[in-house]
Write an enzyme that holds these catalytic residues in place. Sequence first.
Site, PDB file in Angstrom:
ATOM      1  N   LYS A  76       0.845  -1.198   0.000  1.00 50.52           N
ATOM      2  CA  LYS A  76       0.000   0.000   0.000  1.00 50.52           C
ATOM      3  C   LYS A  76       0.881   1.249   0.000  1.00 50.52           C
ATOM      4  O   LYS A  76       1.936   1.264   0.653  1.00 50.52           O
ATOM      5  CB  LYS A  76      -0.897  -0.031   1.235  1.00 50.52           C
ATOM      6  N   SER A 151      -9.735   1.710   2.858  1.00 50.31           N
ATOM      7  CA  SER A 151      -8.856   2.477   2.008  1.00 50.31           C
ATOM      8  C   SER A 151      -7.804   1.648   1.269  1.00 50.31           C
ATOM      9  O   SER A 151      -7.212   2.146   0.317  1.00 50.31           O
ATOM     10  CB  SER A 151      -8.139   3.533   2.852  1.00 50.31           C
ATOM     11  N   SER A 175      -9.957  -0.591   7.080  1.00 46.88           N
ATOM     12  CA  SER A 175      -9.391  -0.392   5.741  1.00 46.88           C
ATOM     13  C   SER A 175      -8.717  -1.603   5.111  1.00 46.88           C
ATOM     14  O   SER A 175      -8.280  -1.525   3.970  1.00 46.88           O
ATOM     15  CB  SER A 175      -8.388   0.765   5.781  1.00 46.88           C
TER      16      SER A 175
END
Lengths: 476, 97
Positions: A76, A151, A175
């Site tokens: 990420k 997210s 997330s």
Amino acid sequence: MTGTTVKDMLTALAGGETSEALVQAHLKQIRERDEAVGAFLTVDEDGALQQARDIDRKRAAGEPLGSLAGIPVAVKDNINVTGLKTTCGSKILADFVSPYDATVIQRLREADAVIVGKTNMDEFAMGSSTEYSALKKTVNPVNPDYVPGGSSGGSTAAVRADMVPLALGSSTGGSIRQPASFCGVVGMKPTYGRVSRYGLTAYGSSLDQIGPIARDVDGAARLLQAVAGHDDRDTTSAYDEAPDLITDLEKDPGPIKVGVIDEFMGDGLDDEVRAAFQTALDRLTAAGAEVVHCSFPHTEYAIPAYYLVATAEASANLARFDGVRYSHRSTEARNLKEMYTHSRSEGFGPEVKRRILLGTYCLSSGYYEGFYLNAQKVRTKIINDFQTAFAEVDVLLSPTCPTTAFKFGEKTDDPVSMYLSDIYTVMANLAGVPALSLPVGADSKGLPIGAQLITPRFTEARLFQLACHTEKLVGE
Amino acid sequence: MNIDRQTVEHYAKLANLAFSKEETERMTHDFGNILNYVAKISELDLSDVEATTHVFENRPLVRPDETAEGIGAKAALANAPDTEAGHFLVPKMIKVR
């Protein structure tokens, strides 16, 4: 060579397959699929192939190899990797190139994993659909009309579309589990303190944890095993020895008491999600599990408390992006104060600004006690609710989200409706307990449905074992 | 809870943010809704409850007092928008009369 499990890939590599070929196959999949999916912000083709060839050379020379030797991993874009951009999905960091490795990245390198690139995310991890990325649109690989969740939507989409078998995400309120549920993959948030946050761009520091995303429970366990454990560079990193997650993973878990959270099963839960969850629960019961009903009376206060704590911490954490040492600098400013203000106002997107504003407000004199301090007290109440439940049961089982993936634009006009997408996941972050989402079916539109398992703090080995057990029963 | 434009502008200033007229309108509307939503926690009697600042008690973290390699000035300055002679450069902040 793509689309199989990490376990199978490790077997193939041990049997003579090269990591270079495995990485090439995944890079090819990225080239073919990612124009449509949009999971990656950076793909480091040359670096990945170089790492793969180095590992192949080590293997050929008979040198000792790490636990993920030759396996491609995506990261990420709020986790620092030396020489690659760390944009956090924000315009304000669009050109930031990291000068160092996060601890989890150092550990991936020690495990001989191959880092192939960085994945898209809601700006600074603030969002539940990846729609708040300022840099790219990521779609759900299952159906491009729907969001991947967020997210960590880039990481879960990359795994779902077979572009990597493993990815790291981060979770502040859901997330990892929520996008894993929307994309039909496994996603796990470790106990707070289990994984070092050094090198993770901070959002809500008392809630943030890095966690694994994989096609199956085994893959997620292997990735967590590689990155977990104490780190001197993170003062909130636990001293507890990182547990062995693999040896007993597939063992019969013995008698299980499963807790069902009554407050999660009421209004707002989609019928098809409810049905898929019930089927998973029935399979567990048929295999001998005892079901106990648990009450979490503070459920409706969890999201409000979460937004107060997370935004307060975010307003402090994001103060560092001021255009001085790094990040975008406005060319419109005539003095230092204007430079701060213009740089931040040009660089941050609307959701980040909303959250900084809320955080600033609830930390300000006159509102601190009523908002921030009381939110921390609600947190205590929720921790007590977990303690009461875990005195009775081994594991809590719930749907991961009230619905399957939603369409683009469906929730962007109403921030509160977007926040409610995290209603079942956020309590684990507030209490710091580990939680895992795994696929348990699909709705009539073919969109994946996830179920969440939660266990007490620092019991990841048991959590993964129970998840593995559930995965087998659901798959039958 | 009623939020007006002045409140939004005040807190924006504290956070080093500036909004256009349209942004302020939108932010005033959203901010009011969000505050009304999070104010739900005031329904609870929390007078006897301890606040949680850390979810678990960690031992104090100590390490031997030894120097370690940092990333060095060159790497530390590499992402800076403006530098000069090994320093971060910012607009003038001291007024000369």
